[in-house]
Scaffold this active site. Structure first.
Site, mmCIF file in Angstrom:
data_model
loop_
_atom_site.group_PDB
_atom_site.id
_atom_site.type_symbol
_atom_site.label_atom_id
_atom_site.label_comp_id
_atom_site.label_asym_id
_atom_site.label_seq_id
_atom_site.Cartn_x
_atom_site.Cartn_y
_atom_site.Cartn_z
ATOM 1 C CD GLU A 201 -3.238 -0.951 2.168
ATOM 2 O OE1 GLU A 201 -2.919 -0.167 3.303
ATOM 3 O OE2 GLU A 201 -4.229 -1.466 1.855
ATOM 4 C CD GLU A 305 -4.755 -5.362 3.249
ATOM 5 O OE1 GLU A 305 -5.354 -4.470 3.701
ATOM 6 O OE2 GLU A 305 -3.515 -5.452 3.366
#
Ligand SMILES: *[C@@H]1O[C@H](CO)[C@@H](O)[C@H](O)[C@H]1NC(C)=O
Ligand SMILES: *[C@@H]1O[C@H](CO)[C@@H](O)[C@H](O)[C@H]1NC(C)=O
Length: 412
Positions: A201, A305
């Protein structure tokens, strides 16, 4: 002799074939992350933070910085010993999953001057690889925090308003060195460590100042991984950019064995948490076709995710000391409703809420399997069962066989 050698060379393909231990692109990845273990997060284990008695301890950096060092070390060691054990790997395999994704911070390998991180995670990573091998699971080694932080999220280790990695070449160089160390040890173990994710991320929404070093780092990571292993998947996070912004990126024939990791949460905005249950399901169902298109035409795409939870009600979810959008305690968020009954212990969830969690789980799994599969966040939580794969199995909103469906027609 020379002529013979050049004939031989001409017969070799320019790039060696990628022969991974899992048939990425054909088989569906079905997995779960081991969140909150080797990188601690306030919302996954609030007790670790509450027990410090210091509200300024909001991430792993301040956990090491703002309390007695021996206490911090002892607490972390006890947590590492108990939060995830081999029994969890056995339960994950028994639930029909084929992957675990394991977040770990750079500080497991190196702590720079002035960095308050506590070390000791590496033996647990090595145990995890052994346990994955024993139970027939593939492990994705996910570098979840890099020097300076790639996003400033508490889950990168260090909560900051602007990340310190992208604009600091020292930090980038350190990360490349650490990734080489990771690849040297775990690349040759590709039969279990199926994938290395060089960075979780990165905050691409800040623009080119972040995206340019991220792109270069992904290319360098490919080289660094391939130097140790031809058969380890390089899993790159999309940096919160659209799938199409990665069109043409790290593709065959020049690159082999690269997958895009995209994270899909519906609850990170005011509009998201304000959706009704049926809007959430429709949103999930609608995600399948673009995932499928990018997966089939560009890079294998894994939703690395996601969660069945459709509120941000979990305590400390937005960070310790930061409120909740859903109930209006987050600055700038209009109240949608009360969080009562929507987070906490699954024993307290109503039958209709559990049915919704099951629908949410199934709709997303069906969409994400139009691409290369999914890894749910997360296996275990202290007190936010709506996020816990383990609790979902126990209370029934996650099936014990991930291919079984109660709502096969939920997406029409
Ligand atoms: C870059 O990061 C290093 C730590 O890796 C730090 O010592 C240095 O001060 C940082 N440089 C700047 C300009 O912030
Ligand atoms: C939820 O409550 C049940 C029953 O009281 C208990 O057995 C279980 O340990 C609790 N779960 C968590 C995660 O605290």
């Amino acid at each position: 002799m020379l002529a013979f050698a050049s004939t031989l060379l001409a017969c070799l393909p320019a790039v060696l074939a990628f022969s991974p231990s899992f048939d990425y692109g054909t088989q569906k990845v079905r997995g779960v992350s081991l969140g909150g273990w080797l990188v601690i997060e306030p919302w996954i284990t609030p007790s670790l933070f509450d027990n410090t008695g210091n509200t300024n301890i909001v991430d792993e950096w301040t956990f090491g910085q703002l309390q007695d060092r021996t206490v911090a070390e002892k607490t972390l060691k006890a947590h590492w010993d108990s939060w995830i054990t081999e029994a969890d790997f056995a339960a994950i395999a028994a639930a029909g999953l084929n992957h675990v994704r394991l977040p770990i911070g750079y500080w497991a390998w190196e702590v720079g001057p002035g960095e308050p991180y506590i070390q000791g995670q590496l033996p647990y990573l090595r145990n995890a690889v052994t346990w994955a091998r024993t139970h027939g699971l593939k492990l994705i080694l996910d570098l979840h925090g890099v020097p300076g932080s790639q996003n400033g999220f508490d889950n990168s280790g260090h909560r900051l308003s602007f990340p310190g990695w992208p604009t600091n070449q020292t930090n980038i160089d350190r990360t490349n060195n650490i990734l080489r160390t990771i690849a040297n040890e775990f690349g040759p173990q590709y039969e279990t460590v199926g994938a290395i994710e060089p960075m979780n991320e990165p905050a691409g929404y800040f623009g080119q100042v972040v995206l340019n070093p991220v792109r270069q780092y992904y290319l360098d990571s490919y080289t660094n991984i391939r130097a140790s292993s031809q058969n380890t998947l390089e899993m790159i996070h999309d940096a919160f950019q659209s799938l199409s912004s990665w069109n043409g990126w790290e593709r065959p024939p020049d690159f082999q064995g690269v997958a895009l990791d995209t994270h899909i949460y519906q609850i990170l905005s005011n509009a998201g948490v304000a959706q009704t249950d049926s809007e959430h399901i429709a949103t999930a169902c609608g995600q399948g076709s673009s995932l499928q298109g990018f997966n089939n035409n560009q890079l294998w795409t894994i939703v690395g995710e996601w969660t069945p939870a459709m509120t941000d009600c979990a305590k400390y979810f937005n960070g310790r000391g930061i409120g909740t959008r859903y109930d209006g305690t987050h600055a700038g968020s209009p109240r949608v409703g009360s969080c009562a009954g929507l987070t906490g212990n699954g024993t307290s969830f109503s039958a209709s809420y559990k049915a919704f969690l099951r629908q949410s789980w199934e709709a997303q799994v069906m969409s994400f399997e139009k691409a290369s599969g999914w890894i749910m966040w997360t296996w275990r939580t202290e007190q936010a069962d709506e996020w816990s794969y383990m609790a979902g199995l126990k209370y029934g909103w996650i099936p014990s066989d991930p291919t079984s469906r109660q709502y096969p027609h939920i997406c029409g």
